[in-house]
Every structure is written in C-alpha cells, then in structure tokens.
Design an enzyme around this catalytic site. Sequence first.
Site, PDB file in Angstrom:
ATOM      1  N   CYS A 133       0.796  -1.080   0.083  1.00  0.00           N
ATOM      2  CA  CYS A 133      -0.042  -0.045   0.034  1.00  0.00           C
ATOM      3  C   CYS A 133       0.824   1.162  -0.051  1.00  0.00           C
ATOM      4  O   CYS A 133       1.175   1.783   0.912  1.00  0.00           O
ATOM      5  CB  CYS A 133      -0.702   0.157   1.135  1.00  0.00           C
ATOM      6  SG  CYS A 133      -1.844   1.560   1.325  1.00  0.00           S
ATOM      7  N   CYS A 136      -0.377   4.013   2.250  1.00  0.00           N
ATOM      8  CA  CYS A 136      -0.468   3.883   3.539  1.00  0.00           C
ATOM      9  C   CYS A 136       1.257   4.182   4.092  1.00  0.00           C
ATOM     10  O   CYS A 136       1.303   4.644   4.822  1.00  0.00           O
ATOM     11  CB  CYS A 136      -0.824   2.483   4.082  1.00  0.00           C
ATOM     12  SG  CYS A 136      -2.140   2.076   3.276  1.00  0.00           S
ATOM     13  N   ASP A 137       2.246   3.541   3.173  1.00  0.00           N
ATOM     14  CA  ASP A 137       3.354   3.620   3.625  1.00  0.00           C
ATOM     15  C   ASP A 137       4.417   4.427   2.874  1.00  0.00           C
ATOM     16  O   ASP A 137       5.525   4.620   3.301  1.00  0.00           O
ATOM     17  CB  ASP A 137       3.988   2.096   3.551  1.00  0.00           C
ATOM     18  CG  ASP A 137       3.293   1.064   4.525  1.00  0.00           C
ATOM     19  OD1 ASP A 137       2.633   1.645   5.347  1.00  0.00           O
ATOM     20  OD2 ASP A 137       2.991  -0.043   3.870  1.00  0.00           O
TER      21      ASP A 137
END
Length: 304
Positions: A133, A136-137
Amino acid sequence: MEQQYDVIIVGAGPAGLTAGIYAARAGLKTLLIERYGAGGQILNTYEVDNYPGLPGITGAELGMKMQEHLDKYDVTTEMCEVEGIDFEEKNNRVKTDNGTFVGKCVILATGNSPRKLGIPGEEELTGAGVSYCATCDGAFFKKRTVAVIGGGDVAVEDAIFLARGCEKVYLVHRRDELRAAKILQNALFELPNVEVVWDSIPKEIKGADEGMVAGLEIENVKTGDRSVLDVAGVFIATGNNPNSSYTDAVDKDENGYIIADETCATSLPGVFAAGDIRSKKLRQVSTAVADGANAVYSAQAFLI
Ligand code: NAP
C-alpha cells in the site's frame, strides 16, 4: 436470540456501502458486516480520478463520503469477521467471530486482497520496507529510492504517487508494455525520477543487518541477466486475489471469483455477489457501485 434481517451485506467497500444505501432506501431491514472499516480497497488509493463527478478525489475521502451517505440511513453495522455461511433459502446463517446473523438475502461484497509474489525476503521484510500500500506507507520513504512491482493501474498510480516524495522510483515490470490506462502511462513517463525497468521480474528482496530492505534482485526475462536495485522500499502491486475463502457453496470461476451476471445473482437463490468479488472484466469503483445497486434490486425482486 439470533438477529434476523431482510438483507445481510458482507463487506463495506464501494459495492457494500452502495448496497447498504439502496437496501435502506428500499425499506429493507439491513445489516452491513465489515472486518476492518468502511471503504475497502479505495482506502489504498491516493487519487481516484475516474469516478464521475468527483475528479481528483482521494480514495480516503471518497470512502468517507460513501460512509457518511450510508450513515443517513437506518443500517445496522457490525465490525466482525465472517467465518462461514450456512446458506438456506430465506434463512441464511452468517457466522462471525461476534455471533451468528440470519438474513433472507445475502449480498457478498468482500472484494479482494493484494497478491503476494512468493519470493525470498517478501514475507520476512513485510512492514520493514516491503509494502502492498503506497498511500499507507509511502511517507516512510521520503527522499529514498524505492521499487514498485507491476504494470497495472495500481502499480503505475503507486509509482506516480511515490515519485512525489521519493528521490527515485523504479517501476519493475515483467513485459515491455504496461497494462495500465494510457492516461496513467503518459503521466508516468513525464516524471524525471521514475525509471521503468522493462522485461524484469523480482527474484529476491534483500535485507540489511538491521532487518530492513536493502535491495531488490531482479532478472531480465529476455537475457537472463540478474542485477540488484539499491532500494529501501519495495511496493508490490501485482494484482489481487478474491476474498472468497469463507465459502465453497457458491459457484466460483477458476480464480476464485464468485460467478454472477449483471443481476449479481449467484448459483444460490437469494445470494448475490457485488463488486470486485464478482467474476467480471472491469473492476472499478464505478462498476462496484453499479453492482451494489443491482444486487439490491435483485434482492428486492427475490423477496417479493
Ligand atoms: P492488474 O491490472 O491485474 O495488474 C497486475 C500487474 O502486475 C500486471 O501488470 C501484471 O503483469 C503484473 N504481475 C502480476 N503477477 C506478477 C508477478 N508474479 N510478477 C510480476 N508482475 C506480476 O492489477 P491492479 O493494477 O492491482 O488492478 C486491479 C484492478 O483494479 C484492475 O481491474 C484495475 O483496472 C483496477 N484499478 C483501476 C483504477 C482506476 O481506474 N483508476 C485504479 C486502480 C485499480 P502483466 O501485465 O504482464 O499481466
């Protein structure tokens, strides 16, 4: 005493949330079951640029808007994981880690999850530089060099997103042509800090002594040459697998997606499949939303 519903919707991505809105508006007693929180896979998407009327909206925002829309209606939501379903006409028992719920109809909208590569280092270094992701990261890799694996919409979107903060992004693709939409490809090719590594497959994700990603070994499929990309992060975007393992009772295609046509009716009466879990050609927010509406329309007809 088990709770009884007209419709139980499993999964709160765009298909499930749309089904919830339509079911409530149709006056059906509705339960929506979700395991992680509403939004589904769009939460992993930085920008959704092809959902009509909302150009450039972030995935998170779109998910939130759909949730807020659902909240206007009387839909019961349970946060729990479905462990199995005993299908019986108009008496389907959905077994979860928080009890059993009974529904006359069930709409399966459980979507899919990122596919793993299955190469050395992937599992050990997940969360330590390996991610599925980018939105997300990605922030952990500001001014670093990363690799994205894949050539589809997600891989190209991820590479574009990561290029905003990373020093350099390698897009490693196994062929000499991308699968992603042309508009995404054009945007990608304009970025000076993205390098597409064609005809190459990942062989091993290498870790450093401190347990973080230190490199990605790749192989050129045409020449057989191997090399190591000096990267701190590896973002895997090689497609998805269906979240359908909780049942073998409905007919599925060879990849595990639930077979249903545009009416969303499955091989079982009163059981419908909507969104990415349905066997179909085009998986988009717009097609998931359409399924959610169609599934409820079919459920209503079934209940009558
Ligand atoms: P996808 O379209 O299936 O693409 C997966 C990519 O990974 C392909 O390029 C594939 O290569 C590559 N790949 C698969 N297995 C691999 C392996 N073992 N090693 C190396 N490469 C591998 O998946 P996706 O990009 O996750 O998209 C999923 C669905 O969501 C698609 O239907 C997509 O259109 C949709 N989506 C749409 C949007 C949008 O419209 N904005 C955004 C995101 C996603 P090959 O090309 O050689 O098969």
